[in-house]
Scaffold this motif. Structure first.
Motif, PDB file in Angstrom:
ATOM      1  N   ARG A 148       0.802  -1.234  -0.030  1.00  0.00           N
ATOM      2  CA  ARG A 148      -0.127  -0.167  -0.006  1.00  0.00           C
ATOM      3  C   ARG A 148       0.671   1.364   0.160  1.00  0.00           C
ATOM      4  N   ILE A 149       2.143   1.168   0.087  1.00  0.00           N
ATOM      5  CA  ILE A 149       2.941   2.256  -0.017  1.00  0.00           C
ATOM      6  C   ILE A 149       3.183   2.765  -1.212  1.00  0.00           C
ATOM      7  N   PRO A 150       2.939   4.156  -1.590  1.00  0.00           N
ATOM      8  CA  PRO A 150       2.879   4.467  -2.967  1.00  0.00           C
ATOM      9  C   PRO A 150       4.419   4.364  -3.737  1.00  0.00           C
ATOM     10  N   PRO A 151       4.407   4.018  -4.843  1.00  0.00           N
ATOM     11  CA  PRO A 151       5.744   4.087  -5.517  1.00  0.00           C
ATOM     12  C   PRO A 151       6.527   5.367  -5.712  1.00  0.00           C
ATOM     13  N   ILE A 152       7.734   5.557  -5.343  1.00  0.00           N
ATOM     14  CA  ILE A 152       8.387   6.739  -5.361  1.00  0.00           C
ATOM     15  C   ILE A 152       9.519   6.499  -6.529  1.00  0.00           C
ATOM     16  N   ASN A 153       9.292   7.608  -7.355  1.00  0.00           N
ATOM     17  CA  ASN A 153      10.457   7.585  -8.436  1.00  0.00           C
ATOM     18  C   ASN A 153      10.789   9.124  -8.464  1.00  0.00           C
ATOM     19  N   ASP A 154      11.722   9.518  -9.648  1.00  0.00           N
ATOM     20  CA  ASP A 154      12.196  10.534  -9.820  1.00  0.00           C
ATOM     21  C   ASP A 154      11.257  11.695 -10.300  1.00  0.00           C
ATOM     22  N   THR A 155      10.086  11.286 -10.477  1.00  0.00           N
ATOM     23  CA  THR A 155       9.236  12.260 -10.817  1.00  0.00           C
ATOM     24  C   THR A 155       8.345  12.599  -9.634  1.00  0.00           C
ATOM     25  N   VAL A 156       8.434  11.825  -8.715  1.00  0.00           N
ATOM     26  CA  VAL A 156       7.743  12.450  -7.210  1.00  0.00           C
ATOM     27  C   VAL A 156       8.705  12.951  -6.347  1.00  0.00           C
ATOM     28  N   CYS A 157       9.895  12.400  -6.117  1.00  0.00           N
ATOM     29  CA  CYS A 157      10.805  13.142  -5.340  1.00  0.00           C
ATOM     30  C   CYS A 157      11.901  13.290  -6.206  1.00  0.00           C
ATOM     31  N   PHE A 158      12.147  14.740  -6.272  1.00  0.00           N
ATOM     32  CA  PHE A 158      13.634  15.279  -6.863  1.00  0.00           C
ATOM     33  C   PHE A 158      13.633  16.711  -6.274  1.00  0.00           C
ATOM     34  N   ASN A 159      15.101  16.955  -6.398  1.00  0.00           N
ATOM     35  CA  ASN A 159      15.474  18.400  -6.021  1.00  0.00           C
ATOM     36  C   ASN A 159      15.568  19.254  -7.272  1.00  0.00           C
ATOM     37  N   THR A 160      15.201  20.413  -7.137  1.00  0.00           N
ATOM     38  CA  THR A 160      15.444  21.557  -7.931  1.00  0.00           C
ATOM     39  C   THR A 160      16.954  22.088  -7.860  1.00  0.00           C
ATOM     40  N   THR A 161      17.696  22.023  -9.039  1.00  0.00           N
ATOM     41  CA  THR A 161      19.122  22.369  -8.912  1.00  0.00           C
ATOM     42  C   THR A 161      19.275  23.830  -8.548  1.00  0.00           C
ATOM     43  N   GLU A 162      18.518  24.824  -8.567  1.00  0.00           N
ATOM     44  CA  GLU A 162      18.752  26.202  -7.950  1.00  0.00           C
ATOM     45  C   GLU A 162      18.978  26.477  -6.671  1.00  0.00           C
TER      46      GLU A 162
END
Length: 233
Positions: free
Chosen positions: A170-184
């Motif tokens: 039931r834990i939602p899948p996490i990928n780089d479209t959900v969890c990412f850092n803005t480079t600025e």
């Protein structure tokens, strides 16, 4: 008329870009509202930006997991301090936590690319839950973000979660479209310098009682009675 409408549009855009938004786990809801109840905006309201407990909880591992959010920003403040806390009790007026004094991560300073509002996303991929909390599957909790502005005011945003065992489907899948850092974005530690002023003990024959009281004052234990007894001894 056109100028007035344009100014309102700019103001609205500024307000939206100056708020925190949980993108994972899910936010409590829309706290971007300004009305008679919240004339300065909801998110300045402790503990969760003016929103009560949500019924839509995100499943989150008992050992910890990912956090992703948009810090927003507010015009004129290119830096801010960020705190991420967790609340476990149910003593709040809405049935959620009253106490958010348990930090999940060490506070840090966020550095922005400009002095104006702008979009951006932060990701903390592996936030640990302190073992001494005794978390078990089925426990409810609320994660709180506090963004402290340069002028001292704070923005608040919360996400309500329910703990499940790691690997639970039931834990939602996490990928780089959900969890990412803005480079600025830039990051800095929060630290303090501790400075102790040295003690200068003057010649007692020159300044008498003043010198003695100076020493007692520096020690933080001035007592006229004790100083008098010391002089008479």
């Amino acid at each position: 008329m056109i100028r007035s409408a344009f100014l309102q549009l700019v103001l609205a855009a500024t307000l939206v870009s100056s708020h925190i938004l949980f993108t994972y786990p899910g936010s409590r809801g829309n706290s971007f509202i300004t009305n008679e109840t919240f004339p300065g905006g909801m998110q300045w309201t402790y503990p969760c930006g003016g929103l009560g407990l949500s019924r839509n909880r995100t499943y989150w591992p008992t050992t910890g997991g990912s956090l992703a959010f948009q810090p927003g920003w507010f015009s004129g403040h290119a830096t801010a301090f960020l705190h991420i806390n967790i609340g476990l009790d149910t003593d709040g007026p809405d049935g959620g936590p009253m106490n958010f004094t348990t930090p999940l991560v060490k506070p840090w300073q966020l550095l922005g690319p400009s002095n104006g509002p702008y979009p951006g996303t932060l990701c903390l991929p592996d936030v640990k839950v302190p073992e001494n909390l005794g978390i078990k599957a089925g426990d409810n909790a609320t994660i709180q973000i506090v963004e402290l502005a340069a002028h001292g005011a704070s923005l608040f945003s919360c996400s309500d979660i329910i703990f499940v065992e790691p690997g639970d489907k039931r834990i939602p899948p996490i990928n780089d479209t959900v969890c990412f850092n803005t480079t600025e974005f830039g990051f800095a530690d929060i630290y303090t310098h501790v400075y102790h002023e040295g003690v200068t003990i003057e010649n007692p024959t020159k300044s008498g009682v003043d010198s003695i009281l100076h020493v007692f004052t520096w020690l933080g234990c001035v007592s006229p009675l004790l100083a008098g007894l010391w002089l008479l001894s």
